[in-house]
Each structure stands twice: as structure tokens, then as C-alpha cells.
Design a protein around this motif. Sequence first.
Motif, PDB file in Angstrom:
ATOM      1  N   VAL A  53       0.844  -1.202   0.000  1.00 35.15           N
ATOM      2  CA  VAL A  53       0.000   0.000   0.000  1.00 35.15           C
ATOM      3  C   VAL A  53       0.874   1.246   0.000  1.00 35.15           C
ATOM      4  CG1 VAL A  53      -1.657   1.350   1.361  1.00 35.15           C
ATOM      5  CG2 VAL A  53      -1.969  -1.118   1.109  1.00 35.15           C
ATOM      6  N   LEU A  54       1.912   1.244   0.832  1.00 36.75           N
ATOM      7  CA  LEU A  54       2.812   2.399   0.893  1.00 36.75           C
ATOM      8  C   LEU A  54       3.530   2.605  -0.440  1.00 36.75           C
ATOM      9  CD1 LEU A  54       3.514   4.502   3.016  1.00 36.75           C
ATOM     10  CD2 LEU A  54       5.509   3.151   3.621  1.00 36.75           C
ATOM     11  N   LYS A  55       3.921   1.509  -1.082  1.00 30.18           N
ATOM     12  CA  LYS A  55       4.557   1.617  -2.406  1.00 30.18           C
ATOM     13  C   LYS A  55       3.614   2.264  -3.415  1.00 30.18           C
ATOM     14  CE  LYS A  55       7.962  -2.129  -2.516  1.00 30.18           C
ATOM     15  NZ  LYS A  55       8.322  -3.414  -3.136  1.00 30.18           N
ATOM     16  N   LYS A  56       2.343   1.849  -3.383  1.00 27.12           N
ATOM     17  CA  LYS A  56       1.361   2.435  -4.305  1.00 27.12           C
ATOM     18  C   LYS A  56       1.190   3.933  -4.041  1.00 27.12           C
ATOM     19  CE  LYS A  56      -1.470  -1.688  -5.080  1.00 27.12           C
ATOM     20  NZ  LYS A  56      -2.787  -2.294  -4.824  1.00 27.12           N
ATOM     21  N   ILE A  57       1.098   4.290  -2.774  1.00 29.49           N
ATOM     22  CA  ILE A  57       0.951   5.710  -2.420  1.00 29.49           C
ATOM     23  C   ILE A  57       2.124   6.500  -2.971  1.00 29.49           C
ATOM     24  CG2 ILE A  57       0.956   7.378  -0.517  1.00 29.49           C
ATOM     25  CD1 ILE A  57      -0.538   5.257   1.168  1.00 29.49           C
ATOM     26  N   TYR A  58       3.331   6.026  -2.713  1.00 29.71           N
ATOM     27  CA  TYR A  58       4.538   6.736  -3.149  1.00 29.71           C
ATOM     28  C   TYR A  58       4.641   6.774  -4.672  1.00 29.71           C
ATOM     29  CZ  TYR A  58       6.741   7.926   1.258  1.00 29.71           C
ATOM     30  OH  TYR A  58       7.046   8.520   2.443  1.00 29.71           O
ATOM     31  N   GLN A  59       4.228   5.695  -5.317  1.00 26.03           N
ATOM     32  CA  GLN A  59       4.275   5.662  -6.779  1.00 26.03           C
ATOM     33  C   GLN A  59       3.302   6.676  -7.372  1.00 26.03           C
ATOM     34  OE1 GLN A  59       3.062   1.915  -8.446  1.00 26.03           O
ATOM     35  NE2 GLN A  59       3.938   2.366 -10.445  1.00 26.03           N
ATOM     36  N   ILE A  60       2.081   6.695  -6.892  1.00 25.61           N
ATOM     37  CA  ILE A  60       1.068   7.619  -7.413  1.00 25.61           C
ATOM     38  C   ILE A  60       1.451   9.074  -7.129  1.00 25.61           C
ATOM     39  CG2 ILE A  60      -1.335   8.377  -7.146  1.00 25.61           C
ATOM     40  CD1 ILE A  60      -1.993   5.347  -6.671  1.00 25.61           C
ATOM     41  N   LEU A  61       2.020   9.312  -5.947  1.00 26.16           N
ATOM     42  CA  LEU A  61       2.401  10.683  -5.576  1.00 26.16           C
ATOM     43  C   LEU A  61       3.782  11.061  -6.105  1.00 26.16           C
ATOM     44  CD1 LEU A  61       1.071  10.815  -1.907  1.00 26.16           C
ATOM     45  CD2 LEU A  61      -0.033  11.663  -3.993  1.00 26.16           C
ATOM     46  N   GLU A  62       4.410  10.142  -6.844  1.00 26.91           N
ATOM     47  CA  GLU A  62       5.723  10.362  -7.451  1.00 26.91           C
ATOM     48  C   GLU A  62       6.775  10.722  -6.408  1.00 26.91           C
ATOM     49  OE1 GLU A  62       4.979  13.291 -10.479  1.00 26.91           O
ATOM     50  OE2 GLU A  62       3.546  12.001 -11.521  1.00 26.91           O
ATOM     51  N   LEU A  63       6.784   9.956  -5.321  1.00 27.80           N
ATOM     52  CA  LEU A  63       7.754  10.145  -4.240  1.00 27.80           C
ATOM     53  C   LEU A  63       8.766   9.002  -4.269  1.00 27.80           C
ATOM     54  CD1 LEU A  63       5.255  11.059  -1.378  1.00 27.80           C
ATOM     55  CD2 LEU A  63       6.771  12.640  -2.578  1.00 27.80           C
ATOM     56  N   ASP A  64       9.933   9.240  -3.664  1.00 28.09           N
ATOM     57  CA  ASP A  64      10.983   8.217  -3.598  1.00 28.09           C
ATOM     58  C   ASP A  64      10.791   7.397  -2.324  1.00 28.09           C
ATOM     59  OD1 ASP A  64      13.247   6.684  -3.868  1.00 28.09           O
ATOM     60  OD2 ASP A  64      14.624   8.290  -3.263  1.00 28.09           O
ATOM     61  N   ILE A  65      10.490   6.127  -2.496  1.00 30.77           N
ATOM     62  CA  ILE A  65      10.210   5.265  -1.341  1.00 30.77           C
ATOM     63  C   ILE A  65      11.461   4.613  -0.762  1.00 30.77           C
ATOM     64  CG2 ILE A  65       9.762   3.144  -2.632  1.00 30.77           C
ATOM     65  CD1 ILE A  65       7.351   2.777  -0.613  1.00 30.77           C
ATOM     66  N   THR A  66      12.591   4.717  -1.418  1.00 33.42           N
ATOM     67  CA  THR A  66      13.795   4.003  -0.967  1.00 33.42           C
ATOM     68  C   THR A  66      14.206   4.388   0.453  1.00 33.42           C
ATOM     69  OG1 THR A  66      15.198   5.619  -2.073  1.00 33.42           O
ATOM     70  CG2 THR A  66      14.759   3.553  -3.247  1.00 33.42           C
ATOM     71  N   GLN A  67      14.058   5.644   0.821  1.00 30.80           N
ATOM     72  CA  GLN A  67      14.427   6.058   2.181  1.00 30.80           C
ATOM     73  C   GLN A  67      13.479   5.451   3.207  1.00 30.80           C
ATOM     74  OE1 GLN A  67      17.134   7.032   2.767  1.00 30.80           O
ATOM     75  NE2 GLN A  67      17.854   8.715   1.523  1.00 30.80           N
ATOM     76  N   VAL A  68      12.220   5.357   2.843  1.00 34.06           N
ATOM     77  CA  VAL A  68      11.234   4.806   3.771  1.00 34.06           C
ATOM     78  C   VAL A  68      11.493   3.325   4.005  1.00 34.06           C
ATOM     79  CG1 VAL A  68       8.777   4.335   4.147  1.00 34.06           C
ATOM     80  CG2 VAL A  68       9.492   6.483   3.095  1.00 34.06           C
ATOM     81  N   THR A  69      11.662   2.578   2.939  1.00 31.66           N
ATOM     82  CA  THR A  69      11.875   1.141   3.092  1.00 31.66           C
ATOM     83  C   THR A  69      13.249   0.849   3.670  1.00 31.66           C
ATOM     84  OG1 THR A  69      12.559   0.981   0.777  1.00 31.66           O
ATOM     85  CG2 THR A  69      10.270   0.448   1.290  1.00 31.66           C
ATOM     86  N   ALA A  70      14.229   1.675   3.382  1.00 32.48           N
ATOM     87  CA  ALA A  70      15.572   1.459   3.925  1.00 32.48           C
ATOM     88  C   ALA A  70      15.588   1.663   5.437  1.00 32.48           C
ATOM     89  CB  ALA A  70      16.575   2.398   3.263  1.00 32.48           C
ATOM     90  N   SER A  71      14.770   2.576   5.936  1.00 30.42           N
ATOM     91  CA  SER A  71      14.753   2.835   7.377  1.00 30.42           C
ATOM     92  C   SER A  71      14.073   1.708   8.143  1.00 30.42           C
ATOM     93  CB  SER A  71      14.049   4.164   7.673  1.00 30.42           C
ATOM     94  OG  SER A  71      12.683   4.066   7.329  1.00 30.42           O
ATOM     95  N   ASN A  72      13.379   0.817   7.452  1.00 32.30           N
ATOM     96  CA  ASN A  72      12.692  -0.297   8.090  1.00 32.30           C
ATOM     97  C   ASN A  72      13.403  -1.615   7.829  1.00 32.30           C
ATOM     98  OD1 ASN A  72       9.970   0.541   9.340  1.00 32.30           O
ATOM     99  ND2 ASN A  72      10.164   1.752   7.479  1.00 32.30           N
ATOM    100  N   THR A  73      14.668  -1.554   7.540  1.00 31.64           N
ATOM    101  CA  THR A  73      15.434  -2.771   7.294  1.00 31.64           C
ATOM    102  C   THR A  73      16.671  -2.775   8.178  1.00 31.64           C
ATOM    103  OG1 THR A  73      16.709  -1.753   5.514  1.00 31.64           O
ATOM    104  CG2 THR A  73      14.695  -2.897   4.885  1.00 31.64           C
ATOM    105  N   THR A  74      17.288  -3.933   8.259  1.00 30.55           N
ATOM    106  CA  THR A  74      18.515  -4.081   9.013  1.00 30.55           C
ATOM    107  C   THR A  74      19.593  -4.574   8.055  1.00 30.55           C
ATOM    108  OG1 THR A  74      17.253  -4.681  10.974  1.00 30.55           O
ATOM    109  CG2 THR A  74      19.588  -5.257  10.973  1.00 30.55           C
ATOM    110  N   ALA A  75      20.718  -3.894   8.046  1.00 32.34           N
ATOM    111  CA  ALA A  75      21.816  -4.313   7.174  1.00 32.34           C
ATOM    112  C   ALA A  75      22.526  -5.500   7.818  1.00 32.34           C
ATOM    113  CB  ALA A  75      22.792  -3.165   6.976  1.00 32.34           C
ATOM    114  N   LYS A  76      22.683  -6.567   7.058  1.00 33.01           N
ATOM    115  CA  LYS A  76      23.382  -7.761   7.521  1.00 33.01           C
ATOM    116  C   LYS A  76      24.351  -8.194   6.439  1.00 33.01           C
ATOM    117  CE  LYS A  76      21.387  -8.972  11.431  1.00 33.01           C
ATOM    118  NZ  LYS A  76      22.114  -9.265  12.625  1.00 33.01           N
TER     119      LYS A  76
END
Length: 186
Positions: A53-76
Amino acid sequence: MKIKIDKDISSEINIARKKLRMSQKMLARKIGISQQTLQRIESGINKTCDKDVLKKIYQILELDITQVTASNTTAKSFRIPDTLLYKIHSVKIKKKLSNDTEALIFCLEEFFSNVELSNTKYEIEEFIEDILNKTFINELKKMGRSNERYESVLKMIEDKNKINVVEYFNEYDEKVYSKIHAERMK
């Protein structure tokens, strides 16, 4: 998968929607959610949101979602055998993903959402229950409980698990011995 939504994300969505002169009702319809849900996301009442749902919102609003999804991940960091890395790279190409990390995430999500996996879980639970039952019965035998007590517990186990314990023991022992024999023959 749920993604945490903070006030910055809520505000960004609200501002971008208004910049595009789009109503909440219109955006919600395009995304496939209710207007109330979108309102709760924009106002910060909803603290999480489905990733798709968040991806769709960002896509329709032409926003960059990479920062949002990156902040919800853990680098391993992991070492992956070359043969497996080749398979992940093949998935990347077949699914037209942008990098190997996305391909690996795709593979893991597919694996963990697979129905067969949940079936395997139940098979393992049943197997463990069978082992516990057999162990319990064997311990009763070792303790030398009276036949009357032993028979009543045995009957309870058979009824509960819908098995014939004697037949089960024989089948189980045959399987164990055949595995041991097969390993010795290697």
C-alpha cells in the motif's frame, strides 16, 4: 509486511497529495483502500502500513520510497555460496528486479509465505508429538507401572492421537533400522 510510519512520512504523503491537487478520496480509490484508512495514515493515527500500500501511495504521488523502506530494514552481511548467488541472480533477471538484494528478499518472502511451509510445520509438530507419546509410553514401561494403569494411559494416547501404538512402534522401529542400514551401506 508492515512498515512503520512516523510523522515525517505522514506529512510527506499529505503535502505531496495536496501538491498534486488530489483529494483523499481520489488517492484512496487509486490505491484501493478506504478514504478513512488514508486519512489515518496522513494524520499519523496509523503507526504502520502495509508495504505494498505504501509503495502504491509513493508511486502515485511520485515520491521516492527508498528512504522509507531502507529505514525499516537491518543491514546484515552474509557469505552466500556462488551456486546460490547464481540462482539469486537468475531470479533477479527473470523477475526484472533492480539488484540481488531485491531478488534475495523476493526469494525469502516467497519461501516464508509458501503454503507448503505451513504444512511442513504441522507435520513436524505431529512428528514431535508422536515421539513424545512413544517416549512417555517407554518411560511408563521402565517404571513398571501396573498393567491397569499402563493400559488406561495407552488407551488415552491411542484415542487422542487416533493411532495403534503397537503398530506405530513397529513402523517407527522399521523406519529407524532401515535408515541405519542404508547409511551403513553407503
